[in-house]
Design an enzyme around this catalytic site. Sequence first.
Site, mmCIF file in Angstrom:
data_model
loop_
_atom_site.group_PDB
_atom_site.id
_atom_site.type_symbol
_atom_site.label_atom_id
_atom_site.label_comp_id
_atom_site.label_asym_id
_atom_site.label_seq_id
_atom_site.Cartn_x
_atom_site.Cartn_y
_atom_site.Cartn_z
ATOM 1 N N THR A 137 -7.501 -6.609 4.060
ATOM 2 C CA THR A 137 -6.586 -7.651 4.559
ATOM 3 C C THR A 137 -7.295 -8.528 5.591
ATOM 4 O O THR A 137 -7.162 -9.756 5.593
ATOM 5 C CB THR A 137 -5.360 -6.973 5.225
ATOM 6 O OG1 THR A 137 -4.791 -6.082 4.280
ATOM 7 C CG2 THR A 137 -4.336 -7.988 5.684
ATOM 8 N N ASP A 166 -6.041 5.216 6.902
ATOM 9 C CA ASP A 166 -7.453 5.621 6.992
ATOM 10 C C ASP A 166 -8.019 5.640 8.418
ATOM 11 O O ASP A 166 -9.050 6.246 8.665
ATOM 12 C CB ASP A 166 -8.325 4.686 6.140
ATOM 13 C CG ASP A 166 -7.932 4.711 4.668
ATOM 14 O OD1 ASP A 166 -7.346 5.715 4.242
ATOM 15 O OD2 ASP A 166 -8.205 3.726 3.972
HETATM 16 O O1 F6P Z 1 -6.542 2.531 2.236
HETATM 17 C C1 F6P Z 1 -5.514 3.435 2.047
HETATM 18 C C2 F6P Z 1 -5.768 4.290 0.847
HETATM 19 O O2 F6P Z 1 -4.697 5.200 0.700
HETATM 20 C C3 F6P Z 1 -7.102 5.059 0.840
HETATM 21 O O3 F6P Z 1 -7.076 6.223 1.625
HETATM 22 C C4 F6P Z 1 -7.287 5.323 -0.627
HETATM 23 O O4 F6P Z 1 -8.656 5.487 -0.935
HETATM 24 C C5 F6P Z 1 -6.740 4.066 -1.255
HETATM 25 O O5 F6P Z 1 -5.831 3.511 -0.320
HETATM 26 C C6 F6P Z 1 -6.025 4.294 -2.560
HETATM 27 O O6 F6P Z 1 -5.611 3.059 -3.045
HETATM 28 P P1 F6P Z 1 -4.666 2.860 -4.310
HETATM 29 O O7 F6P Z 1 -3.276 3.250 -3.896
HETATM 30 O O8 F6P Z 1 -4.772 1.407 -4.607
HETATM 31 O O9 F6P Z 1 -5.171 3.769 -5.362
#
Ligand code: F6P
Length: 322
Positions: A105, A128
């Site tokens: 973002t 994270d």
């Molecule tokens: O950035 C947050 C997060 O949950 C990370 O920990 C993870 O790697 C990613 O997003 C997963 O993304 P998506 O929901 O797009 O698979």
Amino acid sequence: MKRIGILTSGGDAPGMNACIRAAVRTATAANVEVLGIRRGYNGLIHNEMAVLDRKCVTNIIHRGGTILETSRCPEFKTPEGRARAVRVLDEAGIAGLLLLGGDGTFRGGTLLADECNISIVGVPTTIDNDAYGTDYTIGFDTAINTALEAIDRIRDTALSLERLFFVEVMGHHTGFIALESGIAGGAEELIIPETPLSSEELCAKLKEAFKGGKKSAIVVVAEAEQPGYSFQIAQEVKKNIDVESRVCILGHIQRGGSPTARDRVLASSLGAAAVKALLSGKNGYMVGEINNEIAYTALADTWEKKKGLSPRLEELVSLLSA
Ligand code: F6P
């Protein structure tokens, strides 16, 4: 400033709603109108917005996810996509924009800030905890508590059946979630990208632990660049250690749920501070909290600079796991 916009982008994080509520109420108290932009940068490009008044944000402080919805938006990475967004912002009469999200973002926000005349302020919302410029991001505390609850439950069954468990947590390319949920859950070992541990080293440590009398153990694994990585580790360990093992990937349950008190307080504090920053003329910054004080960090620094894990906490894992 008469009108501001607010959007949530990237992975949702518990506390986003508490932050929206704080921003809306701080702005309306200063007679500034707030437009809620749906579906992150996607909704911005496609002009999906509606006024958010004080009542719209009633009874949302405890809710996970985001009432504005969110998205990952490849179109916003293109100059054409951002030019469309700038047109929409101009036509809507938005003078300031609040971005709630993480590194992706803020990468987009850094580019947008250079390409438009409106003020932009970011608020770090990601489970994270990897944004440089704040001790904690909104959503991290809830995520580690969710992971911890799972680890505690797994410990019950690990103990009962004398098993070795690999519990994989999220965190993208960082080990913040693994480190803190691992310490809180009494993990025997940790696999994190910041301090790589070879499978030989891991096996040696686990062998020693079982020789010393352990009958079960939990290894917390950060997903790093490779979600599902813990299956590979478990296979490698199986070749060397004669203990029954299982893998448990916690996945997206870490992103949902009602925010903890810590996350609600942080979200309320940063949401209000972000609006005040916009109204005082700040542009191109992320609002964070460092040592309990509000801190402003240039948007570009939030993703270009790397926030390190606490070496003191890292040391604790091996010291306490014996
Ligand atoms: O950035 C947050 C997060 O949950 C990370 O920990 C993870 O790697 C990613 O997003 C997963 O993304 P998506 O929901 O797009 O698979």
